[in-house]
Design an enzyme around this catalytic site. Structure first.
Site, PDB file in Angstrom:
ATOM      1  N   LEU A   1      48.741  62.773  58.607  1.00 52.06           N
ATOM      2  CA  LEU A   1      47.895  63.874  59.065  1.00 52.06           C
ATOM      3  C   LEU A   1      47.238  64.639  57.915  1.00 52.06           C
ATOM      4  O   LEU A   1      46.314  65.410  58.131  1.00 52.06           O
ATOM      5  CB  LEU A   1      48.731  64.837  59.914  1.00 52.06           C
ATOM      6  CG  LEU A   1      47.985  65.876  60.727  1.00 52.06           C
ATOM      7  CD1 LEU A   1      47.095  65.205  61.769  1.00 52.06           C
ATOM      8  CD2 LEU A   1      48.963  66.798  61.429  1.00 52.06           C
ATOM      9  N   TYR A   2      47.732  64.442  56.693  1.00 49.62           N
ATOM     10  CA  TYR A   2      47.205  65.194  55.538  1.00 49.62           C
ATOM     11  C   TYR A   2      45.787  64.757  55.224  1.00 49.62           C
ATOM     12  O   TYR A   2      45.447  63.599  55.433  1.00 49.62           O
ATOM     13  CB  TYR A   2      48.070  64.960  54.299  1.00 49.62           C
ATOM     14  CG  TYR A   2      49.438  65.608  54.325  1.00 49.62           C
ATOM     15  CD1 TYR A   2      49.833  66.481  55.311  1.00 49.62           C
ATOM     16  CD2 TYR A   2      50.356  65.330  53.326  1.00 49.62           C
ATOM     17  CE1 TYR A   2      51.089  67.066  55.313  1.00 49.62           C
ATOM     18  CE2 TYR A   2      51.621  65.901  53.316  1.00 49.62           C
ATOM     19  CZ  TYR A   2      51.982  66.769  54.314  1.00 49.62           C
ATOM     20  OH  TYR A   2      53.218  67.330  54.313  1.00 49.62           O
TER      21      TYR A   2
END
Length: 128
Positions: free
Chosen positions: A89-90
């Site tokens: 998700l980064y």
């Protein structure tokens, strides 16, 4: 890279043996280690030996460029670091067009020298 040096100096008490901690008396403390000294390590899950300090990567792709990410990885490994944290998700905050960019930066760094993969423990997380 200056930010990474500052973080490394501040966190040296947890990462490096006591004898290598920076002096608080100096305005510009020396680097907390010599290249031949090892960072402190711990057993992760009772099996994997990793450095007590982990390099977080959640800003790469928004606040940091790919070049800066590669420089920070190089400096971390040169300092003896082995534990790198990421997530699919980064970077944060998540946004269309940048999700996964942090892992892409780590991937291009690893692909530039395949021997690097044996030097780090790469932890990732996935949102279900």
């Amino acid at each position: 890279q200056h930010l990474f040096e500052a973080i490394r100096v501040r966190s040296s008490a947890r990462c490096f043996p006591v004898a290598t901690q920076p002096s608080r008396a100096s305005r510009d403390p020396p680097l907390p280690h010599q290249p031949s000294e090892k960072m402190k390590t711990v057993l992760l899950g009772g099996k994997a030996e990793v450095t007590q300090c982990c390099l977080g990567t959640m800003t790469w792709g928004v606040q940091n460029t790919e070049e800066e990410a590669h420089q920070q990885l190089d400096a971390f490994v040169a300092a003896g670091g082995t534990f790198v944290d990421t997530a699919e998700l980064y970077p944060v905050p998540p946004a269309a067009g940048v999700i996964g960019r942090t892992e892409e930066y780590i991937g291009t760094w690893l692909n530039a020298d395949v021997s690097r993969r044996q030097k780090i423990f790469l932890a990732s997380k996935v949102v279900g």
